[in-house]
Design an enzyme around this catalytic site. Structure first.
Site, PDB file in Angstrom:
ATOM      1  N   ASN A  62      14.766  37.727   6.543  1.00 28.76           N
ATOM      2  CA  ASN A  62      14.975  36.303   6.307  1.00 28.76           C
ATOM      3  C   ASN A  62      16.417  36.035   6.718  1.00 28.76           C
ATOM      4  O   ASN A  62      17.349  36.453   6.026  1.00 28.76           O
ATOM      5  CB  ASN A  62      14.754  35.961   4.835  1.00 28.76           C
ATOM      6  CG  ASN A  62      15.100  34.510   4.535  1.00 28.76           C
ATOM      7  OD1 ASN A  62      15.414  33.732   5.436  1.00 28.76           O
ATOM      8  ND2 ASN A  62      15.047  34.143   3.270  1.00 28.76           N
ATOM      9  N   VAL A  63      16.608  35.344   7.853  1.00 26.29           N
ATOM     10  CA  VAL A  63      17.967  35.179   8.381  1.00 26.29           C
ATOM     11  C   VAL A  63      18.875  34.393   7.436  1.00 26.29           C
ATOM     12  O   VAL A  63      20.096  34.443   7.569  1.00 26.29           O
ATOM     13  CB  VAL A  63      17.972  34.516   9.791  1.00 26.29           C
ATOM     14  CG1 VAL A  63      17.285  35.388  10.815  1.00 26.29           C
ATOM     15  CG2 VAL A  63      17.383  33.103   9.757  1.00 26.29           C
ATOM     16  N   SER A 141      19.863  22.974  20.469  1.00 27.92           N
ATOM     17  CA  SER A 141      18.740  22.105  20.828  1.00 27.92           C
ATOM     18  C   SER A 141      19.270  20.807  21.403  1.00 27.92           C
ATOM     19  O   SER A 141      20.381  20.368  21.065  1.00 27.92           O
ATOM     20  CB  SER A 141      17.908  21.784  19.580  1.00 27.92           C
ATOM     21  OG  SER A 141      17.029  20.711  19.857  1.00 27.92           O
ATOM     22  N   TYR A 154      18.109  18.994  11.172  1.00 27.70           N
ATOM     23  CA  TYR A 154      17.990  19.865  12.362  1.00 27.70           C
ATOM     24  C   TYR A 154      19.120  19.578  13.362  1.00 27.70           C
ATOM     25  O   TYR A 154      19.755  20.499  13.877  1.00 27.70           O
ATOM     26  CB  TYR A 154      16.617  19.597  12.977  1.00 27.70           C
ATOM     27  CG  TYR A 154      16.222  20.494  14.123  1.00 27.70           C
ATOM     28  CD1 TYR A 154      15.701  21.766  13.900  1.00 27.70           C
ATOM     29  CD2 TYR A 154      16.335  20.052  15.437  1.00 27.70           C
ATOM     30  CE1 TYR A 154      15.309  22.558  14.965  1.00 27.70           C
ATOM     31  CE2 TYR A 154      15.942  20.848  16.496  1.00 27.70           C
ATOM     32  CZ  TYR A 154      15.425  22.095  16.254  1.00 27.70           C
ATOM     33  OH  TYR A 154      15.037  22.883  17.312  1.00 27.70           O
ATOM     34  N   ALA A 156      22.017  18.262  12.739  1.00 31.18           N
ATOM     35  CA  ALA A 156      23.299  18.696  12.164  1.00 31.18           C
ATOM     36  C   ALA A 156      23.488  20.195  12.359  1.00 31.18           C
ATOM     37  O   ALA A 156      24.553  20.660  12.785  1.00 31.18           O
ATOM     38  CB  ALA A 156      23.339  18.349  10.672  1.00 31.18           C
TER      39      ALA A 156
HETATM   40  P1  NAI Z   1       8.446  28.818  16.463  1.00 31.13           P
HETATM   41  O1  NAI Z   1       8.188  28.067  15.220  1.00 31.13           O
HETATM   42  O2  NAI Z   1       7.365  28.987  17.466  1.00 31.13           O
HETATM   43  O3  NAI Z   1       9.012  30.270  16.106  1.00 31.13           O
HETATM   44  C1  NAI Z   1      10.077  30.426  15.205  1.00 31.13           C
HETATM   45  C2  NAI Z   1      10.038  31.822  14.619  1.00 31.13           C
HETATM   46  O4  NAI Z   1      11.117  31.928  13.694  1.00 31.13           O
HETATM   47  C3  NAI Z   1       8.739  32.136  13.865  1.00 31.13           C
HETATM   48  O5  NAI Z   1       8.223  33.370  14.290  1.00 31.13           O
HETATM   49  C4  NAI Z   1       9.192  32.190  12.404  1.00 31.13           C
HETATM   50  O6  NAI Z   1       8.455  33.115  11.622  1.00 31.13           O
HETATM   51  C5  NAI Z   1      10.639  32.612  12.541  1.00 31.13           C
HETATM   52  N1  NAI Z   1      11.426  32.243  11.373  1.00 31.13           N
HETATM   53  C6  NAI Z   1      11.404  31.066  10.704  1.00 31.13           C
HETATM   54  N2  NAI Z   1      12.235  31.117   9.651  1.00 31.13           N
HETATM   55  C7  NAI Z   1      12.794  32.359   9.642  1.00 31.13           C
HETATM   56  C8  NAI Z   1      13.709  33.017   8.802  1.00 31.13           C
HETATM   57  N3  NAI Z   1      14.241  32.420   7.723  1.00 31.13           N
HETATM   58  N4  NAI Z   1      14.054  34.292   9.108  1.00 31.13           N
HETATM   59  C9  NAI Z   1      13.527  34.915  10.175  1.00 31.13           C
HETATM   60  N5  NAI Z   1      12.644  34.345  11.004  1.00 31.13           N
HETATM   61  C10 NAI Z   1      12.278  33.078  10.740  1.00 31.13           C
HETATM   62  O7  NAI Z   1       9.744  28.105  17.116  1.00 31.13           O
HETATM   63  P2  NAI Z   1      10.186  27.996  18.641  1.00 31.13           P
HETATM   64  O8  NAI Z   1       9.711  26.727  19.181  1.00 31.13           O
HETATM   65  O9  NAI Z   1       9.914  29.255  19.356  1.00 31.13           O
HETATM   66  O10 NAI Z   1      11.775  27.815  18.458  1.00 31.13           O
HETATM   67  C11 NAI Z   1      12.691  28.880  18.645  1.00 31.13           C
HETATM   68  C12 NAI Z   1      14.085  28.307  18.585  1.00 31.13           C
HETATM   69  O11 NAI Z   1      14.256  27.321  19.593  1.00 31.13           O
HETATM   70  C13 NAI Z   1      14.410  27.603  17.253  1.00 31.13           C
HETATM   71  O12 NAI Z   1      15.744  27.848  16.907  1.00 31.13           O
HETATM   72  C14 NAI Z   1      14.207  26.146  17.586  1.00 31.13           C
HETATM   73  O13 NAI Z   1      14.947  25.329  16.741  1.00 31.13           O
HETATM   74  C15 NAI Z   1      14.710  26.107  19.024  1.00 31.13           C
HETATM   75  N6  NAI Z   1      14.227  24.997  19.800  1.00 31.13           N
HETATM   76  C16 NAI Z   1      12.889  24.857  20.098  1.00 31.13           C
HETATM   77  C17 NAI Z   1      12.464  23.783  20.861  1.00 31.13           C
HETATM   78  C18 NAI Z   1      11.034  23.599  21.230  1.00 31.13           C
HETATM   79  O14 NAI Z   1      10.723  22.601  21.913  1.00 31.13           O
HETATM   80  N7  NAI Z   1      10.124  24.471  20.875  1.00 31.13           N
HETATM   81  C19 NAI Z   1      13.412  22.785  21.348  1.00 31.13           C
HETATM   82  C20 NAI Z   1      14.770  23.041  21.009  1.00 31.13           C
HETATM   83  C21 NAI Z   1      15.145  24.115  20.272  1.00 31.13           C
END
Ligand code: NAI
Length: 246
Positions: A62-63, A141, A154, A156
């Site tokens: 858990n980060v 983002s 988000y 912020a």
């Molecule tokens: P996702 O929801 O598909 O995957 C996120 C992963 O992070 C999941 O496997 C989840 O279990 C893990 N996670 C969540 N909370 C956690 C915690 N406390 N400790 C450890 N792991 C945890 O998200 P996605 O879309 O792959 O996003 C990845 C990154 O990119 C994020 O930081 C998101 O904010 C950023 N982002 C995504 C965009 C998009 O369009 N999908 C756009 C801009 C930024």
């Protein structure tokens, strides 16, 4: 292979952008630690990659929790012997208009998306300083750079990640550690699958390339910054968003 002999921790790599990065990094020769909260999914994805002959292992974390992060980093060091690359990719959303946003949901997003980046970087730093090299890649983002309706928390956190990236780039550059951020636009993952189709259509109209990005578009940006190709890039935020920021 561009990451031969390197060890990378990718947080949030059980899914979405992080998973695409784990796959690309592994194909480029890196040993990859999939560090994720979701044990079931993370184990399964790590196993799939390991079955294809890659050096990949799952580490539950858990980060947002310092003890959990420190244990994860210790376990990665015990398993792979060093850490060359940290991709602070884990992130969550808890969207609501300001009027309806609770303190709990504000704090939750800050804890994971901002404090999590601090804790993971803080935990890998001693080993990177000792070896005199490292790459830190933080996921910001488009919302953090130009704001987004319903995303006070988000935006912020993601804006703060840019500030932290620049600070660390200045602090750590002379220690052989490059620190950069990637600011994805709208990418096809679970996160955007939750956005209603009508809203997505409106978003697409604002993207000069006319469509959402794919997870590998972001994973390739991570790869560029993690590999020798990006060795003179430091303190930057790489916008990978189809031109939405113009
Ligand atoms: P996702 O929801 O598909 O995957 C996120 C992963 O992070 C999941 O496997 C989840 O279990 C893990 N996670 C969540 N909370 C956690 C915690 N406390 N400790 C450890 N792991 C945890 O998200 P996605 O879309 O792959 O996003 C990845 C990154 O990119 C994020 O930081 C998101 O904010 C950023 N982002 C995504 C965009 C998009 O369009 N999908 C756009 C801009 C930024």
């Amino acid at each position: 292979m561009r990451l031969s002999g390197k060890v990378a921790i990718i947080t949030g790599a059980a899914n979405g952008l992080g998973l695409a990065a784990a796959e690309i990094f592994a194909k480029e020769g890196a040993s990859v630690a999939i560090a994720d909260f979701n044990e079931e999914l993370g184990q399964a994805r790590a196993q799939e990659l390991a079955d294809r002959g890659h050096r990949v292992a799952f580490f539950q974390v858990n980060v947002a929790d310092q003890n959990s992060v420190n244990t994860m980093v210790k376990n990665v060091l015990d398993t792979f012997g060093k850490i060359d690359i940290l991709v602070n990719n884990a992130g969550i959303t808890r969207d609501a208009m300001l009027k309806k946003m609770t303190l709990e949901n504000f704090q939750k997003v800050i804890d994971v998306n901002l404090t999590g980046v601090f804790l993971c970087t803080h935990a890998v730093l001693p080993s990177m300083l000792e070896q005199g090299s490292g790459r830190i890649i933080n996921t910001s983002s488009v919302s953090g750079v130009y704001g987004n309706i319903g995303q006070t928390n988000y935006a912020a956190a993601k804006a703060a990640v840019v500030g932290m990236t620049k600070t660390w780039a200045k602090e750590l550059g002379r220690k052989g550690i490059n620190v950069n951020a990637v600011a994805p636009g709208f990418i096809e993952t679970n996160m955007t699958a939750a956005v209603p189709e009508k809203v997505l259509d409106t978003i697409k109209q604002t993207i000069p390339l006319g469509h959402l990005g794919k997870p590998e578009d972001i994973a390739n940006a991570y790869l560029y910054l993690a590999s020798d190709d990006g060795k003179y890039v430091n303190g930057t935020t790489l916008h990978v968003d189809g031109g939405i920021m113009m």
